[in-house]
Design a protein around this motif. Structure first.
Motif, PDB file in Angstrom:
ATOM      1  N   ALA A 131       0.782  -1.352   0.155  1.00  0.00           N
ATOM      2  CA  ALA A 131      -0.005   0.010   0.079  1.00  0.00           C
ATOM      3  C   ALA A 131       0.986   1.567  -0.050  1.00  0.00           C
ATOM      4  O   ALA A 131       0.694   2.068  -0.703  1.00  0.00           O
ATOM      5  N   LYS A 134       2.224   1.659  -3.429  1.00  0.00           N
ATOM      6  CA  LYS A 134       1.282   2.272  -4.446  1.00  0.00           C
ATOM      7  C   LYS A 134       1.115   3.734  -4.225  1.00  0.00           C
ATOM      8  O   LYS A 134       0.851   4.540  -4.868  1.00  0.00           O
ATOM      9  N   MET A 135       1.077   4.328  -2.867  1.00  0.00           N
ATOM     10  CA  MET A 135       0.670   5.544  -2.314  1.00  0.00           C
ATOM     11  C   MET A 135       1.946   6.378  -2.786  1.00  0.00           C
ATOM     12  O   MET A 135       1.627   7.389  -3.307  1.00  0.00           O
ATOM     13  N   MET A 138       1.427   6.985  -6.826  1.00  0.00           N
ATOM     14  CA  MET A 138       0.271   7.908  -6.954  1.00  0.00           C
ATOM     15  C   MET A 138       0.576   9.383  -6.641  1.00  0.00           C
ATOM     16  O   MET A 138       0.334  10.311  -7.281  1.00  0.00           O
ATOM     17  N   VAL A 257       1.442  10.836   5.382  1.00  0.00           N
ATOM     18  CA  VAL A 257       0.337   9.796   4.999  1.00  0.00           C
ATOM     19  C   VAL A 257       0.136   8.988   5.884  1.00  0.00           C
ATOM     20  O   VAL A 257       0.976   8.490   6.572  1.00  0.00           O
ATOM     21  N   PRO A 258      -1.151   8.828   6.868  1.00  0.00           N
ATOM     22  CA  PRO A 258      -1.535   8.009   7.898  1.00  0.00           C
ATOM     23  C   PRO A 258      -1.471   6.545   7.556  1.00  0.00           C
ATOM     24  O   PRO A 258      -1.700   6.273   6.386  1.00  0.00           O
ATOM     25  N   GLY A 259      -1.369   5.660   8.539  1.00  0.00           N
ATOM     26  CA  GLY A 259      -1.546   4.286   8.144  1.00  0.00           C
ATOM     27  C   GLY A 259      -2.444   3.566   9.481  1.00  0.00           C
ATOM     28  O   GLY A 259      -2.246   4.404  10.499  1.00  0.00           O
ATOM     29  N   SER A 260      -2.346   2.322   9.527  1.00  0.00           N
ATOM     30  CA  SER A 260      -2.914   1.717  10.844  1.00  0.00           C
ATOM     31  C   SER A 260      -1.869   1.661  11.996  1.00  0.00           C
ATOM     32  O   SER A 260      -0.846   1.394  11.632  1.00  0.00           O
ATOM     33  N   PRO A 261      -2.534   2.128  12.959  1.00  0.00           N
ATOM     34  CA  PRO A 261      -1.499   2.277  14.138  1.00  0.00           C
ATOM     35  C   PRO A 261      -0.968   0.776  14.410  1.00  0.00           C
ATOM     36  O   PRO A 261       0.199   0.570  15.021  1.00  0.00           O
ATOM     37  N   ARG A 267       3.667   4.325  12.344  1.00  0.00           N
ATOM     38  CA  ARG A 267       3.514   4.947  13.471  1.00  0.00           C
ATOM     39  C   ARG A 267       4.438   6.288  13.385  1.00  0.00           C
ATOM     40  O   ARG A 267       3.919   7.204  14.058  1.00  0.00           O
ATOM     41  N   ASN A 270       1.769   8.804  11.831  1.00  0.00           N
ATOM     42  CA  ASN A 270       0.883   9.066  12.634  1.00  0.00           C
ATOM     43  C   ASN A 270       1.353  10.101  13.621  1.00  0.00           C
ATOM     44  O   ASN A 270       0.622  10.985  14.028  1.00  0.00           O
ATOM     45  N   LEU A 279      -2.219  15.842   7.562  1.00  0.00           N
ATOM     46  CA  LEU A 279      -2.569  14.450   6.942  1.00  0.00           C
ATOM     47  C   LEU A 279      -3.003  14.781   5.559  1.00  0.00           C
ATOM     48  O   LEU A 279      -3.869  15.593   4.929  1.00  0.00           O
ATOM     49  N   GLN A 281      -3.894  12.349   1.626  1.00  0.00           N
ATOM     50  CA  GLN A 281      -4.571  11.052   1.212  1.00  0.00           C
ATOM     51  C   GLN A 281      -4.070  10.949  -0.317  1.00  0.00           C
ATOM     52  O   GLN A 281      -4.119   9.936  -0.856  1.00  0.00           O
ATOM     53  N   ASP A 285      -4.463  16.569  -2.092  1.00  0.00           N
ATOM     54  CA  ASP A 285      -4.393  16.989  -0.783  1.00  0.00           C
ATOM     55  C   ASP A 285      -3.173  17.874  -0.581  1.00  0.00           C
ATOM     56  O   ASP A 285      -3.092  18.964   0.301  1.00  0.00           O
ATOM     57  N   GLU A 288      -3.647  21.332  -2.390  1.00  0.00           N
ATOM     58  CA  GLU A 288      -4.357  21.863  -1.461  1.00  0.00           C
ATOM     59  C   GLU A 288      -3.492  22.640  -0.284  1.00  0.00           C
ATOM     60  O   GLU A 288      -3.789  23.664  -0.180  1.00  0.00           O
TER      61      GLU A 288
ATOM     62  N   MET B 135      -7.944  -3.359  16.780  1.00  0.00           N
ATOM     63  CA  MET B 135      -7.778  -2.156  17.389  1.00  0.00           C
ATOM     64  C   MET B 135      -8.978  -1.488  18.311  1.00  0.00           C
ATOM     65  O   MET B 135      -8.765  -1.155  19.472  1.00  0.00           O
ATOM     66  N   PRO B 258      -6.489   6.701  12.518  1.00  0.00           N
ATOM     67  CA  PRO B 258      -6.077   6.801  11.113  1.00  0.00           C
ATOM     68  C   PRO B 258      -5.827   5.403  10.323  1.00  0.00           C
ATOM     69  O   PRO B 258      -5.689   4.198  10.976  1.00  0.00           O
ATOM     70  N   GLY B 259      -6.010   5.291   8.909  1.00  0.00           N
ATOM     71  CA  GLY B 259      -5.503   4.240   8.398  1.00  0.00           C
ATOM     72  C   GLY B 259      -5.087   4.425   6.886  1.00  0.00           C
ATOM     73  O   GLY B 259      -4.775   5.524   6.483  1.00  0.00           O
ATOM     74  N   SER B 260      -4.499   3.493   6.292  1.00  0.00           N
ATOM     75  CA  SER B 260      -4.237   3.512   4.771  1.00  0.00           C
ATOM     76  C   SER B 260      -5.159   4.293   3.795  1.00  0.00           C
ATOM     77  O   SER B 260      -6.397   3.740   3.766  1.00  0.00           O
ATOM     78  N   PRO B 261      -4.656   5.256   3.246  1.00  0.00           N
ATOM     79  CA  PRO B 261      -5.733   5.962   2.335  1.00  0.00           C
ATOM     80  C   PRO B 261      -6.246   5.078   1.301  1.00  0.00           C
ATOM     81  O   PRO B 261      -7.346   5.288   0.751  1.00  0.00           O
ATOM     82  N   LEU B 262      -5.501   3.770   1.150  1.00  0.00           N
ATOM     83  CA  LEU B 262      -5.830   2.863  -0.110  1.00  0.00           C
ATOM     84  C   LEU B 262      -7.027   2.056   0.479  1.00  0.00           C
ATOM     85  O   LEU B 262      -7.513   1.303  -0.203  1.00  0.00           O
ATOM     86  N   ARG B 274      -8.164  15.297   9.262  1.00  0.00           N
ATOM     87  CA  ARG B 274      -8.151  16.443   8.583  1.00  0.00           C
ATOM     88  C   ARG B 274      -8.950  17.561   8.863  1.00  0.00           C
ATOM     89  O   ARG B 274      -8.560  18.896   8.653  1.00  0.00           O
ATOM     90  N   LEU B 279      -5.857  12.492  16.105  1.00  0.00           N
ATOM     91  CA  LEU B 279      -5.440  11.276  15.702  1.00  0.00           C
ATOM     92  C   LEU B 279      -5.067  10.596  16.960  1.00  0.00           C
ATOM     93  O   LEU B 279      -4.436  10.916  17.776  1.00  0.00           O
ATOM     94  N   GLN B 281      -3.887   6.739  18.337  1.00  0.00           N
ATOM     95  CA  GLN B 281      -3.261   5.218  17.985  1.00  0.00           C
ATOM     96  C   GLN B 281      -3.509   4.265  18.845  1.00  0.00           C
ATOM     97  O   GLN B 281      -3.076   3.081  18.979  1.00  0.00           O
TER      98      GLN B 281
END
Lengths: 375, 375
Positions: A131, A134-135, A138, A257-261, A267, A270, A279, A281, A285, A288, B135, B258-262, B274, B279, B281
């Protein structure tokens, strides 16, 4: 304090003197600019620096880089197809010229046109998840489509994806070792493609091995040449967070870019967001967040090229007792010059002179942001 | 406007009147409290409401819930082992009493001691990922260990995990239908365990099917009884975001994981961050965000129990033209009462009377936050 501006070296002779000075052990960018301020030219600094170092009792004599070594580096760089780019040269990255203690000379391979472009740094974990990769792709593609150049560090994972995705639109690889040291080795074909279509840049001498302590210096360049940095997947206490810290110190925007803790690779990003990073995505963003700042060419947004440094107006000759007192106050963790002045009772201008001499003598070390430590 | 306080119903007769009033079609919590303010008691409101509705030309006559239907609901609730808990009763959740237009009567199954506890809502995606479920478990366990009760909606996914993990420490399931309608069916054993060890709560009548439009109302209760809500995995435009919006409107803290934007399941929580949510964890991050507010019992932090409402001091009788003008201005999207007053040229106090009558006649609808729409 008075502000003094330096142009680039006047001629090849002057460039060789700059190179001798910055390649001399104990002389980093901070010291380089202090010496240039004090003596007005690299030639005069070379003439006087050894006697400054000699004034520190017990210090090591300054081992100035011989002229022939500097000439040899210049020739090897040229044979390699790269070039030496001093501060003030149009090929020097616009924003990097504005940071505290910019590298006096860069070695660049590839397009010199990239210097004035709008640049955003993308950094992140080497062991990136699918992921995260891929991010990175993108993000780099999305920003590239808006005419933004991507700077990164050629590392595995996020860096690799970011460079690949911005090869067509504009990409800069910043190296931790010499321009000729491709690291990691597996990225050799990517390195060649970047050299062909974008630019590879380093502040390290030709032939230098990319040892661990060079990586933070490299990160300072990535953030320094960028208007903002985007961190994609970063563990706690990782190199990407060092880049984020430099970026914040240099007044650059920090996006994360955030992700699962539960994923250690998120970490760090976050935590950045908890501490005030924005943050993001998507590339949209980031755009902006930059709030239309890219509507103008970077050159119109920031002072270009010439470096202006603060130099003391007058300086009292340091006393023997002064050296001792300062050495006693210095420890391994860097302290601000202001604190040292207060604690030692020595004026800032005299203290600057003392630190310069201690540094040349290998007894002290200046760091970006006006802090100093023992060696 | 003057502030008036209501105690709980004086006796069983009064409770039945409250129940008749709140179970009457076109009478929601907003209208219930307006009527109680205007007439001083449920009995007097029942006496007068039909004539108010009749003043609206073309409106439907008010179909007051018959006394025997209210008595039947009371008896069915009792036979089921649950109880009717009116606002002002010690078993009514402390914080919920403070929201705009609190439900006049709750149906509760299980422990009544839970009402005064410190409560945090945990909500999130039904199709939660394995990481999201983990979580939710960690969050509910961590908060439970600090003596915090968890409120959630008994839905699949995040809600289910949050309830399971807080069964021992304290958990409240808030239902979208009647207390006897276990939804989803697969959570029947969890429902029974919560009824045994925690509490199940609803504002809906006994026997009511949990239809789609009841879910936002349910979410308003989860946030209303909580000092803060934690959103774990939520897609864009999901029910969890509705809970977050209610929480913000009710002045509750909103925390988001938070989590992966994907991952589409993280877009909602990332967007919340945002837009200003904190946020988090871990449970520790939530506790830090609550900033020691749980050091005191909730009852000391907030006004307890009795509901104080704003009522107009004086009221001019609405004119025929007034009804027409207001009906013309109302559309399906809710507008603030202030705007209606400005646009119609009718004073706020008269407008309140007009809206009350239009609502009783099934021609207008009030929503929390002082906004009103056509039906």
């Amino acid at each position: 304090m008075a502000s003094v501006s330096f142009g680039p070296p006047a001629d090849d002779r002057d460039l060789i003197d700059w190179l001798r000075l910055i390649r001399t052990p104990n002389i980093g960018p901070q010291t380089f600019w202090s010496l240039l301020s004090r003596y007005g030219s690299a030639a005069k600094a070379i003439e006087n620096a050894p006697s400054l170092a000699a004034r520190v009792r017990g210090g090591k004599p300054l081992r100035l880089t011989p002229e022939k070594d500097a000439e040899r580096e210049r020739d090897r760089v040229a044979r390699y197809g790269a070039s030496l780019v001093p501060l003030g040269d149009p090929a020097y990255p616009t924003l990097l010229a504005e940071v505290d203690a910019p590298p006096p000379i860069l070695t660049c391979l590839g397009s010199s046109a990239i210097a004035g472009t709008n640049t955003v740094g993308i950094v992140g974990a080497r062991n990136a998840s699918a992921a995260g990769r891929k991010m990175a792709t993108m993000m780099a593609e999305g920003l590239g489509a808006q005419g933004i150049t991507i700077a990164s560090g050629l590392a595995r994972g996020i860096d690799t994806q970011a460079h690949h995705a911005s090869l067509a639109s504009g990409t800069i690889a910043v190296m931790a070792g010499g321009i000729d040291h491709i690291y990691p080795r597996e990225n050799e074909s990517l390195y060649r493609a970047i050299a062909e279509r974008g630019a590879v840049i380093t502040e390290m001498p030709f032939g230098a091995e990319p040892v661990a302590r060079y990586f933070p210096r490299r990160n300072r360049l990535i953030s320094g040449m960028s208007v903002a940095i985007v961190v994609i997947e970063a563990a706690q206490r990782s190199g990407s967070l060092i880049t984020a810290r430099f970026a914040a110190e240099q007044g650059r925007d920090v996006f994360a870019v955030p992700g699962s803790p539960l994923d250690q690779r998120a970490r760090g990003t976050n935590d950045l967001i908890r501490n005030g990073a924005v943050l993001v995505q998507s590339a949209e963003d980031v755009l902006e967040g930059l709030d239309g700042r890219f509507a103008m060419p970077a050159a119109d947004l920031f002072d270009h090229g010439s470096a202006s440094r603060q130099v003391p107006d007058d300086e009292t000759a340091p006393t023997e007792a002064g050296y001792e007192k300062v050495l006693e106050l210095l420890g391994p963790s860097p302290v601000p010059l202001d604190d040292l002045a207060r604690l030692s009772g020595i004026s800032i201008s005299t203290l600057s002179a003392v630190i310069l001499e201690l540094e040349l003598a290998g007894k002290a070390k200046r760091h970006p942001g006006g802090v100093v430590s023992s060696v």
